[in-house]
Design an enzyme around this catalytic site. Structure first.
Site, short mmCIF file in Angstrom:
data_model
loop_
_atom_site.label_atom_id
_atom_site.label_comp_id
_atom_site.label_asym_id
_atom_site.label_seq_id
_atom_site.Cartn_x
_atom_site.Cartn_y
_atom_site.Cartn_z
N GLY A 46 0.85 -1.18 0.00
CA GLY A 46 0.00 0.00 0.00
C GLY A 46 0.88 1.23 0.00
N GLN A 51 3.49 9.79 1.18
CA GLN A 51 4.75 9.06 1.27
C GLN A 51 5.70 9.37 0.12
OE1 GLN A 51 2.55 5.17 2.14
NE2 GLN A 51 4.50 4.92 3.19
N CYS A 93 5.88 -0.23 7.56
CA CYS A 93 5.55 0.90 6.68
C CYS A 93 6.79 1.26 5.89
CB CYS A 93 5.09 2.08 7.54
SG CYS A 93 4.73 3.55 6.57
N LEU A 94 6.61 1.53 4.60
CA LEU A 94 7.75 1.89 3.75
C LEU A 94 8.40 3.20 4.22
CD1 LEU A 94 6.24 1.06 0.24
CD2 LEU A 94 7.90 -0.29 1.54
N HIS A 135 -4.39 1.55 7.43
CA HIS A 135 -3.02 2.07 7.53
C HIS A 135 -2.83 3.25 6.55
CE1 HIS A 135 1.50 1.31 7.90
NE2 HIS A 135 1.42 2.12 6.86
N GLU A 136 -3.33 3.08 5.32
CA GLU A 136 -3.13 4.12 4.30
C GLU A 136 -3.99 5.35 4.58
OE1 GLU A 136 -0.55 3.71 2.64
OE2 GLU A 136 -0.39 1.56 3.01
N HIS A 139 -2.32 7.51 6.95
CA HIS A 139 -1.29 8.35 6.33
C HIS A 139 -1.88 9.68 5.85
CE1 HIS A 139 2.50 6.21 6.17
NE2 HIS A 139 1.95 5.11 5.71
#
Ligand code: NI
Length: 169
Positions: A46, A51, A93-94, A135-136, A139
């Site tokens: 995702g 990000q 998370c990236l 999660h997204e 963000h």
């Protein structure tokens, strides 16, 4: 589909509230294509626009069934309008280097959003899919999964990150 640079914590753009999308044009389609390419290259499951340094309400979520597949859904202006059940599972998370931790999320959610053309979307998501969307969407609100950890775990991670960043210098 050029790859974009993934911004990492503690960069302030990750704390910015993402602005809604009002214009559904080719530029938006290009952004989504770049985000998907960047997500699969990372690799991740995702990605939110914050990000890659763009505080707009755009997320891509992997929906692949087979291993070599790159099927994803694009959610523009997503809203989680209801949630039920609670499950704890591991997340990473990236944008948060070298951190994996158990996070509690709704097991099932109701989502409203728009697709890349601006058409309304409305659906239920469960389990892993629901977790990624939560999660997204976090963000887009400037929230990271580490904010959902205990104070102690977060403090430990901040300490670890300091070390990681020092070693990189
Ligand atoms: Ni993330």
């Amino acid at each position: 589909m050029p790859l974009r640079t993934i911004i990492t914590y503690p960069h302030p753009v990750l704390r910015q509230e993402a602005e809604p999308i009002t214009i559904f044009d080719q530029e938006l389609k290009n952004l989504v294509a770049d985000m998907a390419a960047t997500m699969y290259h990372a690799p991740g499951v995702g990605l939110a626009a914050n990000q890659i340094g763009i505080a707009r309400q755009v997320v891509v979520v992997d929906r692949s069934v087979a291993k070599n597949e790159h099927t994803y859904i694009t959610l523009i202006n997503p809203v989680i309008s209801a949630g039920e059940g609670r499950v704890v599972d591991e997340e990473g998370c990236l944008s948060v280097a070298e951190c994996y931790s158990k996070v509690e999320r709704f097991r099932k959610i109701h989502v409203t959003a728009q697709d890349v053309e601006g058409n309304p979307l409305e659906f239920d998501a469960e389990d892993r899919y629901a977790r990624i969307i939560q999660h997204e969407v976090d963000h887009l609100r400037g929230t990271l999964f580490i904010d959902r950890l205990s104070l102690l775990k977060r403090a430990l991670y901040k300490k670890k990150l300091k070390k990681i960043l020092q070693e990189r210098e």
